[in-house]
Design a protein around this motif. Structure first.
Motif, PDB file in Angstrom:
ATOM      1  N   MET A   2      37.809  41.637  48.827  1.00  0.00           N
ATOM      2  CA  MET A   2      38.167  40.268  49.216  1.00  0.00           C
ATOM      3  C   MET A   2      38.846  39.511  48.086  1.00  0.00           C
ATOM      4  N   TYR A   3      38.710  40.015  46.855  1.00  0.00           N
ATOM      5  CA  TYR A   3      39.195  39.274  45.699  1.00  0.00           C
ATOM      6  C   TYR A   3      40.078  40.157  44.810  1.00  0.00           C
ATOM      7  N   PRO A   4      41.318  40.425  45.240  1.00  0.00           N
ATOM      8  CA  PRO A   4      42.238  41.203  44.398  1.00  0.00           C
ATOM      9  C   PRO A   4      42.407  40.529  43.035  1.00  0.00           C
ATOM     10  N   GLU A   5      42.245  41.298  41.992  1.00  0.00           N
ATOM     11  CA  GLU A   5      42.244  40.714  40.653  1.00  0.00           C
ATOM     12  C   GLU A   5      43.553  40.016  40.303  1.00  0.00           C
ATOM     13  N   ASP A   6      44.666  40.549  40.776  1.00  0.00           N
ATOM     14  CA  ASP A   6      45.948  39.963  40.401  1.00  0.00           C
ATOM     15  C   ASP A   6      46.240  38.639  41.102  1.00  0.00           C
ATOM     16  N   SER A   7      45.406  38.282  42.084  1.00  0.00           N
ATOM     17  CA  SER A   7      45.634  37.018  42.799  1.00  0.00           C
ATOM     18  C   SER A   7      44.566  35.968  42.502  1.00  0.00           C
TER      19      SER A   7
END
Length: 520
Positions: free
Chosen positions: A257-262
């Motif tokens: 749910m939490y892509p690091e790049d975003s």
């Protein structure tokens, strides 16, 4: 007929009064049906770690629902700690209702003369039950509850959320290392117990394939208790999750749910703390490299948000059980965190500091039976105020050993504040004082000795002043500006007076030096 009409009018008036005032605490004292209490305590869960409170990207729909239906205290803080393991004194303050300077040492032990909240509910005829983390001594654990389920780590602690050592609660508090076990999945996918091995000391190495997450274990235990308990006796359930404490592990679907790049970094993100705060190499700060690059900070925030969202889902299961068993409307639900957490703020990863979000600002929500419809209360409050507040809401007497202040006058709308300021301490290195729009943080680093040259290496002192109303993330230091020297002088004088009131000095813990020795 006139008599019947008159009675209907009277009943209608009474009903309108009741609906206008959604909750009257002391009325419960005379009720034949005492309210249940569910006290949920989360670990390293900062105020902005709840979406409804901080508006950050973290998803917490179940906690948000509690906030939107209940009351939210927006200015609740941990008073501080004299140890890097801040969760220990934090829990002691919660459970004893005593402020930091009234604890026994670091709060590891709760003396028998300090009546705990669980003891008080037992004396009032409640079933007092614990599930999860207990960070105090075994004797206080035994007397605080008359029942329990899975207890975390009585003797062995592993850094792994998917194989957390557990103990079964014992009435006598006599726990041994060999009593510990881990819950894992067998080949058939069933949850089974196994003993703790030497390999378990390597951590973290497990995943959701190996066993249930600690948050899932505690939520399942809570649901079973709520389902099977004796309905004739009201309960006080202390549900203390280990999450979102590191290691910040969560099932893959939550991490996804939490892509690091975003991940969006908060306003106080810094690659490195700008000066030595006195405790820069504590365990929490060794969790990653220096400096905290944006990619490092985003990774930790992604992991943090993932484990919080997973935790939220488990809390949702417990709330669902209360509703299914028709106990929700008679249960006072209290949710609070034990400390803030840096996770990249000000270049810090841990909570060993006195910045708001990084160290001391915590969520505090009262819901369930208490209907506040999302009302936000700005009153200054501490974690140790929660105990007397719960007692008042349940109609119980507050023990004389409690030094916190009940927030019932705030809840009833009789007052807007129960104190004019907050004061905070971290070890012998940091002190903070908040009043009005401003917050003062003072740092000292004691002189050290170069034993090879037999010389004293000078210490340091740093002053930070924030307009906390305009700058809640504490990014702009005003201490050096001429325009703020009067307010700085006033806060320094008042902070010293408050310190003397609390008898804040090195004699409390036999430190080799005192903060105030270098605060001149």
């Amino acid at each position: 007929m006139k008599s019947i009409s008159h009675k209907r009018k009277v009943l209608l008036i009474i009903l309108m009064i009741v609906l206008k005032c959604p909750f009257k605490a002391k009325a419960q004292h005379n009720s034949t049906k005492q309210p249940n209490v569910l006290l949920i305590y989360t670990d390293d869960h900062r105020f902005t770690g709840v979406h409804a409170l901080g508006g950050q990207d973290v998803k917490t729909p179940n906690i948000d629902a509690l906030a939107n239906q209940g009351l939210v205290f927006t200015n609740t803080y941990l008073m501080g700690a004299f140890t890097g393991a801040t969760c220990m004194p934090s829990r002691a303050q919660l459970l004893s209702g005593r402020n930091l300077f009234d604890l026994d040492g670091n709060g590891h032990k709760i003396p028998k003369e300090h009546i705990t909240i669980g003891e008080m509910f037992q004396k009032s005829g409640y079933q007092s039950h614990i599930i999860g983390k207990w960070h105090q001594d075994n004797k206080s654990l035994a007397r605080t509850f008359n029942g329990g389920s899975h207890i975390m780590s009585r003797g062995v602690y592993l850094q792994d959320q998917f194989r957390m050592p557990l103990w079964d609660w014992k009435p006598n508090g006599n726990y041994k290392k060999e009593d510990g076990y881990i819950l894992v999945y067998n080949k058939a996918g069933e949850i089974v117990r196994r003993t703790i091995s030497k390999d378990d000391k390597k951590a973290p190495i497990s995943t959701e394939i190996d066993g249930p997450h600690t948050s899932e274990i505690y939520a399942e235990s809570a649901s079973k208790f709520i389902n099977k308990r004796d309905k004739k006796t009201p309960f006080f359930l202390y549900l203390a999750f280990h999450a979102p404490h590191d290691p910040r592990q969560a099932p893959e679907k939550y991490k996804a749910m939490y892509p690091e790049d975003s991940i969006q970094l908060p306003p106080s993100y810094m690659p490195q703390h700008p000066f030595d705060n006195g405790h820069m190499t504590v365990r929490d700060e060794k969790l990653d490299d220096f400096p905290r690059t944006p990619s490092i900070a985003r990774k930790h925030l992604s992991d943090y948000y993932a484990i919080i969202t997973h935790l939220d889902a488990q809390i949702g299961k417990v709330i669902s059980t209360l509703k299914k068993t028709r106990q929700y409307e008679n249960t006072i639900i209290v949710l609070a965190g034990d400390s803030g957490l840096g996770v990249g703020n000000h270049g810090l990863l841990g909570k060993q500091n006195l910045y708001d979000e990084d160290g001391i600002h915590v969520p505090f929500i009262i819901s369930g039976k208490v209907k506040g419809f999302g009302k936000k209360l700005k009153a200054y409050s501490y974690i140790h105020d929660i105990y007397p507040t719960i007692c008042d809401l349940a109609g119980l007497d507050i023990p004389k050993t409690v030094t916190g202040t009940s927030l019932l006058p705030i809840i009833k709308g009789e007052k807007t504040q129960v104190r004019d300021y907050t004061y905070h301490a971290y070890r012998q290195h940091q002190r903070a004082y908040r009043k009005g729009d401003y917050k003062l943080i003072e740092f000292v680093k004691a002189p050290d000795t170069d034993h090879h040259k037999n010389k004293i290496i000078s210490g340091s002192r740093t002053t930070l002043l924030f307009n906390i109303k305009k700058d809640p993330w504490e990014t702009t230091n005003l201490a050096f500006l001429e325009t703020h020297q009067d307010i700085l002088k006033t806060l320094r004088i008042e902070m010293k007076e408050v310190a003397e009131k609390h008898k804040d000095n090195k004699d409390q813990l036999n430190y080799p030096f005192d903060f105030w020795d270098y605060y001149k």
